[in-house]
Design a protein around this motif. Structure first.
Motif, PDB file in Angstrom:
ATOM      1  N   ARG A 270       0.829  -1.205   0.000  1.00  0.00           N
ATOM      2  CA  ARG A 270       0.000   0.000   0.000  1.00  0.00           C
ATOM      3  C   ARG A 270       0.866   1.259   0.000  1.00  0.00           C
ATOM      4  O   ARG A 270       0.542   2.249  -0.663  1.00  0.00           O
ATOM      5  CB  ARG A 270      -0.949  -0.018   1.200  1.00  0.00           C
ATOM      6  CG  ARG A 270      -2.127  -0.962   1.013  1.00  0.00           C
ATOM      7  CD  ARG A 270      -3.190  -0.793   2.073  1.00  0.00           C
ATOM      8  NE  ARG A 270      -2.819  -1.466   3.320  1.00  0.00           N
ATOM      9  CZ  ARG A 270      -2.932  -0.930   4.523  1.00  0.00           C
ATOM     10  NH1 ARG A 270      -3.350   0.310   4.644  1.00  0.00           N
ATOM     11  NH2 ARG A 270      -2.608  -1.610   5.593  1.00  0.00           N
ATOM     12  N   PHE A 271       1.977   1.223   0.741  1.00  0.00           N
ATOM     13  CA  PHE A 271       2.885   2.361   0.722  1.00  0.00           C
ATOM     14  C   PHE A 271       3.514   2.519  -0.658  1.00  0.00           C
ATOM     15  O   PHE A 271       3.692   3.630  -1.159  1.00  0.00           O
ATOM     16  CB  PHE A 271       3.973   2.178   1.788  1.00  0.00           C
ATOM     17  CG  PHE A 271       4.937   3.325   1.861  1.00  0.00           C
ATOM     18  CD1 PHE A 271       4.533   4.572   2.292  1.00  0.00           C
ATOM     19  CD2 PHE A 271       6.260   3.150   1.484  1.00  0.00           C
ATOM     20  CE1 PHE A 271       5.427   5.630   2.351  1.00  0.00           C
ATOM     21  CE2 PHE A 271       7.158   4.197   1.535  1.00  0.00           C
ATOM     22  CZ  PHE A 271       6.737   5.449   1.977  1.00  0.00           C
ATOM     23  N   HIS A 272       3.831   1.390  -1.255  1.00  0.00           N
ATOM     24  CA  HIS A 272       4.387   1.390  -2.611  1.00  0.00           C
ATOM     25  C   HIS A 272       3.426   2.052  -3.602  1.00  0.00           C
ATOM     26  O   HIS A 272       3.841   2.840  -4.467  1.00  0.00           O
ATOM     27  CB  HIS A 272       4.672  -0.052  -3.019  1.00  0.00           C
ATOM     28  CG  HIS A 272       4.852  -0.264  -4.491  1.00  0.00           C
ATOM     29  ND1 HIS A 272       5.936   0.191  -5.182  1.00  0.00           N
ATOM     30  CD2 HIS A 272       4.061  -0.895  -5.401  1.00  0.00           C
ATOM     31  CE1 HIS A 272       5.824  -0.141  -6.454  1.00  0.00           C
ATOM     32  NE2 HIS A 272       4.693  -0.792  -6.613  1.00  0.00           N
ATOM     33  N   LYS A 273       2.136   1.774  -3.473  1.00  0.00           N
ATOM     34  CA  LYS A 273       1.154   2.366  -4.353  1.00  0.00           C
ATOM     35  C   LYS A 273       1.056   3.882  -4.138  1.00  0.00           C
ATOM     36  O   LYS A 273       0.825   4.641  -5.088  1.00  0.00           O
ATOM     37  CB  LYS A 273      -0.219   1.725  -4.142  1.00  0.00           C
ATOM     38  CG  LYS A 273      -0.259   0.236  -4.443  1.00  0.00           C
ATOM     39  CD  LYS A 273       0.080  -0.066  -5.890  1.00  0.00           C
ATOM     40  CE  LYS A 273      -1.019   0.297  -6.831  1.00  0.00           C
ATOM     41  NZ  LYS A 273      -0.700  -0.113  -8.230  1.00  0.00           N
ATOM     42  N   LYS A 274       1.248   4.316  -2.890  1.00  0.00           N
ATOM     43  CA  LYS A 274       1.252   5.753  -2.625  1.00  0.00           C
ATOM     44  C   LYS A 274       2.430   6.422  -3.320  1.00  0.00           C
ATOM     45  O   LYS A 274       2.309   7.539  -3.834  1.00  0.00           O
ATOM     46  CB  LYS A 274       1.318   6.000  -1.113  1.00  0.00           C
ATOM     47  CG  LYS A 274       0.065   5.621  -0.356  1.00  0.00           C
ATOM     48  CD  LYS A 274       0.220   5.909   1.132  1.00  0.00           C
ATOM     49  CE  LYS A 274      -1.031   5.508   1.911  1.00  0.00           C
ATOM     50  NZ  LYS A 274      -0.887   5.758   3.366  1.00  0.00           N
ATOM     51  N   VAL A 275       3.578   5.737  -3.305  1.00  0.00           N
ATOM     52  CA  VAL A 275       4.755   6.280  -3.993  1.00  0.00           C
ATOM     53  C   VAL A 275       4.478   6.416  -5.484  1.00  0.00           C
ATOM     54  O   VAL A 275       4.810   7.432  -6.110  1.00  0.00           O
ATOM     55  CB  VAL A 275       5.979   5.376  -3.745  1.00  0.00           C
ATOM     56  CG1 VAL A 275       7.156   5.808  -4.620  1.00  0.00           C
ATOM     57  CG2 VAL A 275       6.377   5.410  -2.278  1.00  0.00           C
ATOM     58  N   LEU A 276       3.860   5.398  -6.076  1.00  0.00           N
ATOM     59  CA  LEU A 276       3.544   5.454  -7.500  1.00  0.00           C
ATOM     60  C   LEU A 276       2.593   6.603  -7.805  1.00  0.00           C
ATOM     61  O   LEU A 276       2.727   7.287  -8.829  1.00  0.00           O
ATOM     62  CB  LEU A 276       2.912   4.130  -7.952  1.00  0.00           C
ATOM     63  CG  LEU A 276       3.814   2.896  -7.950  1.00  0.00           C
ATOM     64  CD1 LEU A 276       3.027   1.684  -8.411  1.00  0.00           C
ATOM     65  CD2 LEU A 276       5.014   3.114  -8.842  1.00  0.00           C
ATOM     66  N   LYS A 277       1.628   6.822  -6.919  1.00  0.00           N
ATOM     67  CA  LYS A 277       0.683   7.908  -7.130  1.00  0.00           C
ATOM     68  C   LYS A 277       1.391   9.254  -7.122  1.00  0.00           C
ATOM     69  O   LYS A 277       1.102  10.139  -7.938  1.00  0.00           O
ATOM     70  CB  LYS A 277      -0.403   7.859  -6.053  1.00  0.00           C
ATOM     71  CG  LYS A 277      -1.493   8.893  -6.248  1.00  0.00           C
ATOM     72  CD  LYS A 277      -2.580   8.756  -5.181  1.00  0.00           C
ATOM     73  CE  LYS A 277      -3.673   9.803  -5.386  1.00  0.00           C
ATOM     74  NZ  LYS A 277      -4.731   9.682  -4.350  1.00  0.00           N
ATOM     75  N   LYS A 278       2.364   9.415  -6.202  1.00  0.00           N
ATOM     76  CA  LYS A 278       3.129  10.661  -6.139  1.00  0.00           C
ATOM     77  C   LYS A 278       3.969  10.843  -7.398  1.00  0.00           C
ATOM     78  O   LYS A 278       4.128  11.960  -7.899  1.00  0.00           O
ATOM     79  CB  LYS A 278       4.020  10.666  -4.902  1.00  0.00           C
ATOM     80  CG  LYS A 278       3.255  10.812  -3.593  1.00  0.00           C
ATOM     81  CD  LYS A 278       4.198  10.828  -2.398  1.00  0.00           C
ATOM     82  CE  LYS A 278       3.423  10.986  -1.092  1.00  0.00           C
ATOM     83  NZ  LYS A 278       4.344  10.984   0.085  1.00  0.00           N
ATOM     84  N   LEU A 279       4.519   9.727  -7.895  1.00  0.00           N
ATOM     85  CA  LEU A 279       5.303   9.806  -9.123  1.00  0.00           C
ATOM     86  C   LEU A 279       4.450  10.302 -10.283  1.00  0.00           C
ATOM     87  O   LEU A 279       4.879  11.140 -11.083  1.00  0.00           O
ATOM     88  CB  LEU A 279       5.881   8.431  -9.472  1.00  0.00           C
ATOM     89  CG  LEU A 279       7.104   7.966  -8.672  1.00  0.00           C
ATOM     90  CD1 LEU A 279       7.435   6.539  -9.023  1.00  0.00           C
ATOM     91  CD2 LEU A 279       8.288   8.862  -8.962  1.00  0.00           C
ATOM     92  N   LYS A 280       3.252   9.771 -10.383  1.00  0.00           N
ATOM     93  CA  LYS A 280       2.374  10.164 -11.476  1.00  0.00           C
ATOM     94  C   LYS A 280       1.916  11.610 -11.344  1.00  0.00           C
ATOM     95  O   LYS A 280       1.519  12.235 -12.316  1.00  0.00           O
ATOM     96  CB  LYS A 280       1.172   9.226 -11.539  1.00  0.00           C
ATOM     97  CG  LYS A 280       1.537   7.814 -11.976  1.00  0.00           C
ATOM     98  CD  LYS A 280       0.316   6.909 -12.033  1.00  0.00           C
ATOM     99  CE  LYS A 280       0.688   5.519 -12.497  1.00  0.00           C
ATOM    100  NZ  LYS A 280      -0.478   4.618 -12.578  1.00  0.00           N
TER     101      LYS A 280
END
Length: 304
Positions: A270-280
């Motif tokens: 879930r933290f990983h998905k938050k990182v991806l969202k910030k990247l996008k």
């Protein structure tokens, strides 16, 4: 083998005219032994392991035609020979372990009460039993999978399955022979608790393996129908687990996500998905890049 010699006798036993499906089943199974019918699983598994991953092989070979944006780990590319080697390894395990196991496990099927006779189960009965099978298998597989990620379990058994850090469809059943035997237990528990018809059992074995192939596909397609199944994990969810590998304490569930959520083993994902969202959204994070496809860090991300 059905205890009837004619359709009329079968209709008398059921108390009504046979449905089209029941007539087809009678014509096919009336003179075949229950053991012979059970052994159809061997043929079904061979066809599933051999045929279902083939479209994914074509997609992997044609990534440049627009499929690359769906690749979960776009930096990883396997050649046709590498994928075929995986298939050969799976077939070797199939011939030496899976096939013989199917041949000798028939007494347990009779013991739990899997039936081959008439009437056939209704559609709702089949759906209800398959749902129970998936839930039971998912829960028990979750805990076995966690055990296989302890130091001894991973080094002695489970590391074989994780040789593919970027999984492919053919790698779904790729595992140590002992893991193949151990994970047969969760698959058997559902039918043991809620035994049904042989056709339901065939469907269960087939659907579970097809689901595993989809989960190990390495591609996150937006049109995948399993996206509409509540709490379904899918390829993206399980791909993260494979990438992190032996370090992983995330995403142990085989089908659904509720066990990981309840027991807190999806925090890294879930933290990983938050990182991806910030990247996008355009954020700059050291060691990562923005792009159309997913990016995995070198170590499992932990929630802060």
């Amino acid at each position: 083998m059905l205890p009837f010699t004619t359709i009329e006798e079968a209709a008398t036993f059921v108390g009504r005219n046979l449905t089209v499906a029941e007539t087809l089943w009678f014509n096919y199974s009336a003179k075949k032994s229950d053991y012979y019918l059970y052994c159809h699983n061997i043929l079904f598994l061979f066809l599933i392991f051999s045929v279902v991953p083939l479209p994914l092989v074509l997609v992997e070979l044609m990534r440049s035609l627009g499929f690359d944006k769906y690749k979960i780990q776009p930096k990883v590319s396997l050649s046709l020979s590498e994928m075929f080697q995986c298939y050969k390894d799976v077939m070797r395990m199939f011939i030496l372990v899976v096939g013989p196991l199917q041949l000798v496990s028939y007494p347990s099927i009779k013991m739990i009460g899997i039936r081959t006779g008439l009437p056939l189960p209704s559609l709702w009965e089949v759906v209800a039993q398959l749902t129970v099978y998936f839930l039971i298998e998912d829960y028990t597989n979750y805990w076995i999978h966690r055990f296989l990620h302890c130091k001894w379990g991973y080094e002695k058994i489970h590391r074989v399955h994780h040789e593919y850090t970027a999984p492919i469809g053919f790698a779904a059943p790729y595992a140590h022979w002992l893991e193949v035997l151990i994970l047969g237990v969760p698959s058997f528990l559902g039918p043991a608790i809620a035994p049904g018809h042989m056709i339901t059992f065939w469907l269960w074995i087939a659907l579970r393996q097809i689901e595993a192939i989809e989960t190990h596909s390495g591609y996150d397609f937006p049109w995948t129908p399993t996206r509409f199944i509540p709490f379904y994990g899918g390829a993206d969810y399980h791909d993260y687990h494979h990438y992190v590998g032996g370090q992983s304490q995330s995403n142990f569930a085989s089908v659904f996500t509720y066990c990981d959520y309840i027991y807190g083993t999806d925090k890294g994902y879930r933290f990983h998905k938050k990182v991806l969202k910030k990247l996008k959204e355009g954020s700059k994070i050291d060691g990562a890049r923005n792009g159309d496809s997913y990016y995995y860090p070198t170590q499992e991300l932990k929630s802060e």
